[in-house]
Design a protein around this motif. Structure first.
Motif, PDB file in Angstrom:
ATOM      1  N   MET A 122      13.559 -66.770 -21.058  1.00  0.00           N
ATOM      2  CA  MET A 122      13.526 -67.501 -19.786  1.00  0.00           C
ATOM      3  C   MET A 122      13.285 -68.966 -20.067  1.00  0.00           C
ATOM      4  SD  MET A 122      11.177 -65.454 -17.108  1.00  0.00           S
ATOM      5  CE  MET A 122      10.044 -64.756 -18.266  1.00  0.00           C
ATOM      6  N   ARG A 174      12.052 -70.482 -32.454  1.00  0.00           N
ATOM      7  CA  ARG A 174      11.970 -69.354 -31.534  1.00  0.00           C
ATOM      8  C   ARG A 174      13.271 -68.567 -31.669  1.00  0.00           C
ATOM      9  NH1 ARG A 174       9.773 -68.265 -26.414  1.00  0.00           N
ATOM     10  NH2 ARG A 174       8.395 -70.027 -26.625  1.00  0.00           N
ATOM     11  N   THR A 184       6.877 -77.239 -16.144  1.00  0.00           N
ATOM     12  CA  THR A 184       6.248 -76.420 -15.109  1.00  0.00           C
ATOM     13  C   THR A 184       4.897 -75.906 -15.580  1.00  0.00           C
ATOM     14  OG1 THR A 184       7.221 -74.364 -15.906  1.00  0.00           O
ATOM     15  CG2 THR A 184       8.517 -75.638 -14.302  1.00  0.00           C
ATOM     16  N   ASP A 189      -2.212 -78.787 -21.870  1.00  0.00           N
ATOM     17  CA  ASP A 189      -3.131 -79.576 -21.051  1.00  0.00           C
ATOM     18  C   ASP A 189      -3.501 -78.930 -19.724  1.00  0.00           C
ATOM     19  OD1 ASP A 189      -3.615 -81.722 -22.717  1.00  0.00           O
ATOM     20  OD2 ASP A 189      -1.739 -82.724 -22.152  1.00  0.00           O
ATOM     21  N   PHE A 234      -0.689 -85.923 -18.767  1.00  0.00           N
ATOM     22  CA  PHE A 234       0.353 -85.070 -19.327  1.00  0.00           C
ATOM     23  C   PHE A 234       1.613 -85.881 -19.638  1.00  0.00           C
ATOM     24  CE2 PHE A 234       3.607 -81.872 -19.336  1.00  0.00           C
ATOM     25  CZ  PHE A 234       3.005 -80.665 -19.617  1.00  0.00           C
ATOM     26  N   ALA A 235       2.033 -85.892 -20.883  1.00  0.00           N
ATOM     27  CA  ALA A 235       3.341 -86.402 -21.316  1.00  0.00           C
ATOM     28  C   ALA A 235       3.701 -87.725 -20.658  1.00  0.00           C
ATOM     29  CB  ALA A 235       4.411 -85.356 -21.072  1.00  0.00           C
ATOM     30  N   ALA A 251      12.169 -72.563 -17.794  1.00  0.00           N
ATOM     31  CA  ALA A 251      11.863 -73.211 -16.515  1.00  0.00           C
ATOM     32  C   ALA A 251      12.245 -74.676 -16.671  1.00  0.00           C
ATOM     33  CB  ALA A 251      10.405 -73.019 -16.185  1.00  0.00           C
ATOM     34  N   GLY A 252      11.299 -75.508 -17.101  1.00  0.00           N
ATOM     35  CA  GLY A 252      11.638 -76.912 -17.379  1.00  0.00           C
ATOM     36  C   GLY A 252      12.402 -77.047 -18.690  1.00  0.00           C
ATOM     37  N   GLY A 253      12.220 -76.099 -19.553  1.00  0.00           N
ATOM     38  CA  GLY A 253      12.891 -76.148 -20.858  1.00  0.00           C
ATOM     39  C   GLY A 253      12.294 -77.140 -21.835  1.00  0.00           C
ATOM     40  N   THR A 254      11.184 -77.759 -21.474  1.00  0.00           N
ATOM     41  CA  THR A 254      10.664 -78.833 -22.341  1.00  0.00           C
ATOM     42  C   THR A 254       9.985 -78.284 -23.596  1.00  0.00           C
ATOM     43  OG1 THR A 254       8.592 -78.968 -21.129  1.00  0.00           O
ATOM     44  CG2 THR A 254      10.352 -80.451 -20.422  1.00  0.00           C
ATOM     45  N   ASP A 255       9.614 -77.017 -23.566  1.00  0.00           N
ATOM     46  CA  ASP A 255       9.139 -76.379 -24.797  1.00  0.00           C
ATOM     47  C   ASP A 255      10.258 -75.568 -25.430  1.00  0.00           C
ATOM     48  OD1 ASP A 255       6.429 -77.044 -25.283  1.00  0.00           O
ATOM     49  OD2 ASP A 255       5.827 -75.830 -23.562  1.00  0.00           O
ATOM     50  N   VAL A 256      10.916 -74.788 -24.592  1.00  0.00           N
ATOM     51  CA  VAL A 256      11.822 -73.785 -25.142  1.00  0.00           C
ATOM     52  C   VAL A 256      13.061 -74.431 -25.790  1.00  0.00           C
ATOM     53  CG1 VAL A 256      13.467 -73.017 -23.357  1.00  0.00           C
ATOM     54  CG2 VAL A 256      12.077 -71.363 -24.551  1.00  0.00           C
ATOM     55  N   ASN A 310       3.845 -74.174 -19.204  1.00  0.00           N
ATOM     56  CA  ASN A 310       2.719 -74.657 -20.000  1.00  0.00           C
ATOM     57  C   ASN A 310       1.804 -73.500 -20.382  1.00  0.00           C
ATOM     58  OD1 ASN A 310      -0.195 -76.516 -19.902  1.00  0.00           O
ATOM     59  ND2 ASN A 310       1.556 -77.229 -21.071  1.00  0.00           N
ATOM     60  N   LYS A 342      -8.836 -85.825 -22.330  1.00  0.00           N
ATOM     61  CA  LYS A 342      -7.930 -85.488 -23.425  1.00  0.00           C
ATOM     62  C   LYS A 342      -8.020 -86.613 -24.434  1.00  0.00           C
ATOM     63  CE  LYS A 342      -2.871 -85.332 -24.049  1.00  0.00           C
ATOM     64  NZ  LYS A 342      -1.599 -85.183 -23.316  1.00  0.00           N
ATOM     65  N   LEU A 364       5.537 -64.962 -15.025  1.00  0.00           N
ATOM     66  CA  LEU A 364       4.319 -65.478 -14.411  1.00  0.00           C
ATOM     67  C   LEU A 364       4.685 -66.038 -13.036  1.00  0.00           C
ATOM     68  CD1 LEU A 364       1.567 -67.545 -16.138  1.00  0.00           C
ATOM     69  CD2 LEU A 364       2.348 -68.146 -13.867  1.00  0.00           C
TER      70      LEU A 364
HETATM   71  C1  FAD Z   1       8.127 -85.171 -24.941  1.00  0.00           C
HETATM   72  C2  FAD Z   1       7.215 -84.044 -24.603  1.00  0.00           C
HETATM   73  C3  FAD Z   1       5.905 -84.298 -24.273  1.00  0.00           C
HETATM   74  C4  FAD Z   1       5.039 -83.268 -23.957  1.00  0.00           C
HETATM   75  N1  FAD Z   1       3.759 -83.576 -23.628  1.00  0.00           N
HETATM   76  C5  FAD Z   1       2.904 -82.582 -23.276  1.00  0.00           C
HETATM   77  C6  FAD Z   1       1.560 -82.882 -22.881  1.00  0.00           C
HETATM   78  O1  FAD Z   1       1.142 -84.060 -22.818  1.00  0.00           O
HETATM   79  N2  FAD Z   1       0.740 -81.844 -22.604  1.00  0.00           N
HETATM   80  C7  FAD Z   1       1.167 -80.545 -22.664  1.00  0.00           C
HETATM   81  O2  FAD Z   1       0.382 -79.646 -22.383  1.00  0.00           O
HETATM   82  N3  FAD Z   1       2.429 -80.234 -23.004  1.00  0.00           N
HETATM   83  C8  FAD Z   1       3.323 -81.219 -23.320  1.00  0.00           C
HETATM   84  N4  FAD Z   1       4.606 -80.896 -23.680  1.00  0.00           N
HETATM   85  C9  FAD Z   1       5.011 -79.480 -23.742  1.00  0.00           C
HETATM   86  C10 FAD Z   1       5.702 -78.959 -22.459  1.00  0.00           C
HETATM   87  O3  FAD Z   1       6.272 -80.005 -21.718  1.00  0.00           O
HETATM   88  C11 FAD Z   1       4.756 -78.194 -21.555  1.00  0.00           C
HETATM   89  O4  FAD Z   1       4.176 -77.123 -22.232  1.00  0.00           O
HETATM   90  C12 FAD Z   1       5.445 -77.706 -20.280  1.00  0.00           C
HETATM   91  O5  FAD Z   1       4.502 -77.390 -19.302  1.00  0.00           O
HETATM   92  C13 FAD Z   1       6.331 -76.494 -20.487  1.00  0.00           C
HETATM   93  O6  FAD Z   1       6.925 -76.164 -19.236  1.00  0.00           O
HETATM   94  P1  FAD Z   1       8.483 -75.856 -19.105  1.00  0.00           P
HETATM   95  O7  FAD Z   1       8.713 -75.496 -17.700  1.00  0.00           O
HETATM   96  O8  FAD Z   1       9.271 -76.963 -19.636  1.00  0.00           O
HETATM   97  O9  FAD Z   1       8.556 -74.596 -20.066  1.00  0.00           O
HETATM   98  P2  FAD Z   1       9.834 -73.963 -20.779  1.00  0.00           P
HETATM   99  O10 FAD Z   1      10.145 -74.716 -21.995  1.00  0.00           O
HETATM  100  O11 FAD Z   1      10.904 -73.738 -19.802  1.00  0.00           O
HETATM  101  O12 FAD Z   1       9.197 -72.591 -21.164  1.00  0.00           O
HETATM  102  C14 FAD Z   1       8.135 -72.489 -22.089  1.00  0.00           C
HETATM  103  C15 FAD Z   1       7.840 -71.016 -22.368  1.00  0.00           C
HETATM  104  O13 FAD Z   1       7.304 -70.393 -21.236  1.00  0.00           O
HETATM  105  C16 FAD Z   1       8.146 -69.349 -20.783  1.00  0.00           C
HETATM  106  N5  FAD Z   1       8.096 -69.436 -19.340  1.00  0.00           N
HETATM  107  C17 FAD Z   1       8.359 -70.524 -18.570  1.00  0.00           C
HETATM  108  N6  FAD Z   1       8.100 -70.267 -17.295  1.00  0.00           N
HETATM  109  C18 FAD Z   1       7.698 -68.972 -17.254  1.00  0.00           C
HETATM  110  C19 FAD Z   1       7.289 -68.120 -16.214  1.00  0.00           C
HETATM  111  N7  FAD Z   1       7.211 -68.523 -14.946  1.00  0.00           N
HETATM  112  N8  FAD Z   1       6.947 -66.857 -16.531  1.00  0.00           N
HETATM  113  C20 FAD Z   1       6.983 -66.421 -17.789  1.00  0.00           C
HETATM  114  N9  FAD Z   1       7.349 -67.180 -18.809  1.00  0.00           N
HETATM  115  C21 FAD Z   1       7.706 -68.454 -18.538  1.00  0.00           C
HETATM  116  C22 FAD Z   1       9.471 -69.613 -21.415  1.00  0.00           C
HETATM  117  O14 FAD Z   1      10.184 -68.428 -21.576  1.00  0.00           O
HETATM  118  C23 FAD Z   1       9.065 -70.199 -22.713  1.00  0.00           C
HETATM  119  O15 FAD Z   1       8.672 -69.210 -23.595  1.00  0.00           O
HETATM  120  C24 FAD Z   1       5.500 -81.918 -23.977  1.00  0.00           C
HETATM  121  C25 FAD Z   1       6.816 -81.656 -24.304  1.00  0.00           C
HETATM  122  C26 FAD Z   1       7.682 -82.689 -24.611  1.00  0.00           C
HETATM  123  C27 FAD Z   1       9.102 -82.378 -24.932  1.00  0.00           C
END
Ligand code: FAD
Lengths: 290, 773
Positions: free
Chosen positions: A27, A43, A109, A122, A99-100, A29-34, A113, A187, A169
């Motif tokens: 899955m 992964r 999202t 965070d 955050f970021a 959501a924002g894709g910022t981790d995945v 996170n 932080k 979730l």
């Molecule tokens: C430049 C940059 C800066 C960043 N800075 C920070 C920061 O300051 N602090 C911080 O904490 N993080 C930071 N991050 C990490 C990231 O942005 C966060 O962890 C963010 O909240 C992930 O959310 P996402 O929606 O992008 O997750 P995604 O990448 O879409 O998903 C992350 C993981 O969660 C799973 N997932 C997503 N949503 C759900 C759901 N609803 N139910 C079940 N599984 C789910 C996905 O399958 C995947 O495994 C940063 C990332 C980048 C690229």
């Protein structure tokens, strides 16, 4: 990402959970981790890729019967802009503010996170000190089933949680903090923007007459998962704060953590920072009128 | 009634960069944007080992993968070495010497296929003992990195003037310190890449980001076995260079080998991780400096020894002693000087050229010592520096002639504008004051100056640049220059200088600078030389065109050309400004005359500098740049975090040509110097980079950038174009030194190592050693 065979973008929870029930999927959501993780091969790529952004029901912040509910798809930017949260649970907003960067906050999202389960995540720390629960949804017996568990039991290791493959979730919820609740998030990064926490500290509790009636403390990036600081909590409640006390409590915090050394900091420095941040946070809280 | 035309100058104006609109709108064509029909994707397989014999490479499976057009190893190439030491074959066949080493390459239909193919290449290694510091590599019995250098020493440098023993005997105070400067890298926003294509006659076109297109042809020719006259270099818009594209690195010949093997155009483009792993770094240096002073504040001597970690191969980093010794010998008056460098192979990454070229390292040590010596003889840092600063028309014992020298002015204006002396004293009072949590912040102010070449550097027999200039029938000018635009703003400055001569706005001028088939020769972009050298050359060509136009106008108007001027696209009477003739009309009349003529001129400018002799002495640059920066900072003594509040800078720039771009140059330099000092750190452990990403390699971000108060000292260099000197590198050079001096002023603790990241600062303040990551 060459191995993705199927892409889905469901619009409702029943739809999503049924797809999840069919077999392993990734899955996003924002894709910022995945997305970065898939790019570098950190992964494994599963054959089905699910974009969950269209589930409008999973986005938003609400309150009913004394419980605050934040949908799993709520963006960090939405949290930062939420006047209601600012008022009742500002510690969550403080974390969103660290955050970021603006661009990442718009995409990232809360669910992402939490499910990414980084020890440095965070948004997790403030939710731990608010005694939050996660709500996990899956498809069972031809309908959407939900289960809840305390956030502090959710994490099992770096990047690992109790969530099952077929679960999503759906939301995070926590009781509306009692009157006189003080909440703080700090932080430490080596720069003011776009940095991963070297350590982070969260604190929430009811403070009356210069004294905490109850308190929850959490630490980020000092253990394989975000952790509660139970000893620090015990040292903090029912104590009249002054300079010496604060330094004692900070010492308890320092002794309670056992971080590792990595490229961002040594264990020595992380431990020192926990003490320093705790001490500063308590001084600041102490000086603020109840 | 004819209009009267005032003389207007373009010099010193705020002229936006000509290439800015296409860059900000995304129209600029970087290497990523070029698409050639049939182009394949080239990818490089790198070593997983830092020092190992290659026993076998099996490419059978990779070659069999559908969509793969070629898989090459050293066996398919001539094996000629690249780089300053010619010790770096593009593909390694016998052994690998560092983490980035290239051992095979693939050309395939798509990126995915190319990546899959890389994984299918099987390599068998036999590990060799490795060595990760110069000191270890010098020990008896240390592993040998290159067989032809059994002591691991490819180069040494020695320089001296005067007699340091005498200098030491005359000294009242002598100090000695060890300085350690770390690995950082350029972090160009545009990653490295190249496109190679052969035509049916075997002519090669390379789309290369090189900042030295003509030397590139000459140097790559033997490596790829293509004669230089069959090589055409076309430069796309370059997304940052800062010296990183001065040398040729293996990916370029590899790209060419792949194009030759597949008879298709091939592009090699780095990922960001590869950009960290396989780009050059700034030269890490271990430096011992011993200096002396008389009690009246007169410097007596400097004795400096350095160890240069050369990594696995020799690129330009090995030649930074040329610049380091200039600062050791000639930043302030040094009566006696001795200098030695040993360059040592290790299994670490290797260094190239990087803005400042060794001077950040040298200045860090020298300016730290200047503060220490001042304190030792009880002088303030300003008075001490003033006392030892050179004056115009002085020649240094190394043979550098300072026809102009604004060092004293730089020192006085920066200290005056920043209130240096009062703040310096006040901060010292609070150095020892106990700090309580919550009020743990101390303030510091520090200064440092710099000396750098400002009129090119004659390290080749010619340090020149050619220009061809034509004026078309509508009075539009095309300037074809040998020099390269790498983002530094050379196009704009050249257009201004030409416009100034021809009385035309910059919008009437097109600068062509990116194709060796068209442009005349130039040494390349380095040594802060482009404005000075290419500017003088462009000016020379423009003057010839101006003379030609005025003579033609004089004939046509039957007046003395001496009485005419070119203004706003018109021929005017120079005394009254009376408009006499449209420039376009004049040119058309030349084209249509019985004895028809075009207005087309050329110029080759060679600066009056000389190559250094065998003792490294001589006036190597036509001009020298000076500058001073005063840094104000806050340090949190509880966390070690440094916040830079303000930088007051003054640079002897000769003359401001473009106020906008010189401000950008200074701000950018300060931020780069600041990153070097407090944030950036390429962490190398056992030869491996631990943080090859922007997540963990900390560049300075926008909120950290301090106020930069800029002052320009115009010394009007007699040789410079309209009086200007080169300032490309200068602003990055002394920031780190000023920061470390300010940190001392704040805390009373002297740091001899960089970077001053929070953990390192905190350890230093707590006087506890131990290892930071
Ligand atoms: C430049 C940059 C800066 C960043 N800075 C920070 C920061 O300051 N602090 C911080 O904490 N993080 C930071 N991050 C990490 C990231 O942005 C966060 O962890 C963010 O909240 C992930 O959310 P996402 O929606 O992008 O997750 P995604 O990448 O879409 O998903 C992350 C993981 O969660 C799973 N997932 C997503 N949503 C759900 C759901 N609803 N139910 C079940 N599984 C789910 C996905 O399958 C995947 O495994 C940063 C990332 C980048 C690229």
């Amino acid at each position: 990402m060459a191995n993705v065979e199927r892409y889905e973008a469901p619009e409702s929870l029943p739809e999503l959970t049924q797809i999840l029930a069919e077999g392993p999927a990734t899955m996003f959501a924002g894709g910022t981790d995945v997305v970065p993780q898939m790019r570098v091969g950190a992964r494994p790529v599963r054959p089905t890729l699910i974009n969950i952004n269209r589930l409008a029901d999973l986005r938003g912040i609400s309150e009913s019967n004394g419980v605050v509910r934040i949908g799993g798809l709520t963006s960090v930017a939405d949290i930062l802009d939420c006047a209601f949260l600012k008022q009742v649970a500002s510690v969550v907003v403080q974390a969103a503010d660290c955050f970021a960067s603006g661009q990442v906050r718009n995409a990232a999202t809360l669910g992402g996170n939490i499910c990414n389960a980084s020890p440095a995540g965070d948004m997790i720390i403030p939710l731990l000190v608010l005694d939050a629960e996660v709500e996990l949804a899956s498809w069972r017996n031809a309908c959407v089933a939900r289960r809840r568990m305390p956030l502090c039991d959710f994490f099992t290791g770096p990047g690992k949680t109790c969530i099952e493959d077929a679960e999503v979730l759906a939301a995070v919820q926590f009781p509306v903090p009692k009157p006189h609740t003080v909440g703080r998030f700090r932080k430490f990064g080596t720069r003011p923007a776009l940095d991963i926490a070297v350590v982070s500290v969260g604190l929430a509790g009811v403070k009356e007459n210069g004294c905490f009636k109850d308190a929850r403390v959490a630490f980020g990036a000092v253990a394989p998962t975000p952790i509660r600081g139970r000893n620090t909590e015990a040292a903090l409640v029912h104590v009249e704060l002054d300079g010496d006390r604060i330094s004692d409590i900070a010492q308890v915090a320092e002794q309670e953590v056992s971080p590792i050394s990595d490229v961002r900091a040594s264990a020595w420095y992380r431990t020192h920072l926990i003490r320093e941040l705790m001490e500063r946070m308590l001084h600041e809280v102490h000086q603020t009128r109840d | 009634m004819t209009a009267l035309i005032e003389k207007e100058t373009l010099i010193g104006k705020r002229v936006p960069k000509l290439d800015a609109p296409k860059k900000v709108t995304g129209a600029a064509q970087y290497i990523h944007d070029i698409e050639l029909p049939g182009m394949l994707v080239g990818k490089i397989r790198r070593s997983e080992r830092v020092h190992a014999r290659i026993v076998r490479i099996d490419t059978t499976e990779a070659k069999a993968l559908p969509g793969v057009h070629a898989v090459l190893t050293a066996a398919d190439t001539p094996g000629v070495g690249l780089g300053h030491g010619k010790d770096n074959p593009p593909l390694k066949g016998d052994k690998v010497r560092c983490e980035r080493d290239e051992i095979a390459a693939v050309a395939a239909e798509t990126e995915d296929i190319a990546e899959q193919a890389l994984k299918l290449i099987r390599v068998e290694y036999e590990d060799l003992p490795a060595v990760f510091s110069p000191a270890e590599a010098l020990e008896d019995g240390a592993p040998i990195i290159h067989e032809q250098h059994p002591k691991n020493i490819p180069f040494t440098y020695d320089y001296h003037h005067g007699d340091v023993a005498q200098g030491e005997a005359e000294s009242d105070v002598v100090i000695e310190d060890n300085y350690r400067l770390h690995f950082v890298t350029h972090c160009c926003m545009g990653v490295s890449g190249a496109i190679a294509q052969f035509d049916s006659e075997g002519n090669l076109t390379v789309h290369s980001q090189t900042q030295v297109p003509f030397l590139y042809k000459k140097e790559i020719a033997p490596v790829i076995a293509v004669p230089p006259e069959k090589i055409r270099v076309i430069q796309p818009v370059i997304g940052g260079a800062f010296g990183s594209k001065l040398d040729i690195y293996p990916f370029e010949p590899i790209c060419i080998f792949l194009a030759r093997a597949t008879r298709r155009p091939v592009r090699v483009l780095f990922t960001r991780e590869e950009e960290f792993l396989a780009s050059p770094t700034r030269q890490p240096v271990e430096l011992v400096l011993r200096s002396g002073v008389k009690s009246d504040g007169t410097l007596t001597f400097r004795n400096c020894r350095t160890l240069h970690d050369n990594g696995g191969y020799t690129s330009w980093g090995a030649t930074t002693p040329f610049v380091i010794m200039q600062t050791i010998s000639s930043l302030y008056r040094v009566p006696h000087c001795q200098y030695h460098t040993t360059v040592v192979y290790t299994n670490n990454p290797y260094s190239g050229s990087f803005r400042g070229f060794g001077n950040l390292q040298a200045t860090f040590a020298v300016e730290s010592h200047m503060d220490k010596l001042a304190e030792a003889v009880g002088m303030d840092p300003l008075a001490f520096r003033m006392h030892n600063a050179q004056q115009p028309e002085e020649t240094t014992p190394q043979g550098m002639v300072f026809h102009t020298c604004g060092l004293s002015e730089c020192l006085s204006i920066t200290t005056e504008k920043s209130g240096f002396l009062a703040k310096h004293d006040a901060n010292r009072e609070t150095q020892a004051a106990p700090t309580r949590t919550g009020s743990a912040v101390k303030r510091g102010i520090g200064m440092a100056s710099l000396l750098h070449v400002g009129g090119g550097a004659k390290i080749y027999r010619s340090d020149g640049c050619g220009t061809i200039l034509k004026v078309d029938d509508h009075a539009h000018v095309t300037v074809i220059t040998g020099s390269t635009e790498i983002g530094q703003g050379s196009e704009t400055v050249i257009a201004q200088l030409v416009g100034e001569e021809l009385g035309l706005p910059v919008s009437a001028i097109t600068v062509i600078n990116s194709d060796t088939e068209i442009t005349p020769w130039d040494v390349g972009v380095h040594a802060s030389r482009t404005t000075f050298i290419a500017g003088n050359s462009a000016r020379g060509a423009a003057r010839k065109a101006r003379d030609k136009l005025l003579i033609a106008a004089g004939e046509k108007l039957k007046v003395d050309p001496e009485t005419l001027d070119l203004r706003k696209g018109l021929v005017v009477r120079s005394d009254s400004g009376e408009s006499l003739l449209e420039l376009g009309k004049l040119i058309r009349s030349l084209h249509f005359a019985r004895k028809a003529e075009v207005v087309m001129t050329s110029d080759y400018y060679e600066p009056p500098s000389v190559m250094q002799d065998s003792e490294f002495k001589g006036d190597v640059s036509a001009s020298y740049a000076f500058g001073t920066q005063v840094v104000e900072l806050e340090v949190d003594t509880g966390t070690g975090v440094i916040r830079i509040l303000k930088v007051t800078s003054a640079h002897d720039v000769g003359k401001v040509i473009n106020a906008l771009s010189i401000e950008g140059q200074i701000e950018g330099g300060v931020v780069m110097g600041m990153g070097y000092a407090i944030a950036e750190h390429l962490i190398v452990k056992d030869g491996r980079m631990k943080n090859p990403s922007f997540r963990d390699y900390k560049l300075v971000t926008a909120p950290e950038i301090p106020v930069v108060d800029m002052h320009f000292i115009e010394t009007n260099d007699p040789e410079g174009p309209v009086g200007a000197k080169g300032v490309g590198e200068a602003p990055a050079i002394c920031t780190a030194a000023a920061i470390v001096n300010a940190l001392y002023n704040a805390t009373g603790v002297r740091f001899c190592e960089l970077p001053l990241t929070p953990e390192i600062v905190l350890r230093g303040l707590k006087q506890c050693g131990g290892h930071c990551p």
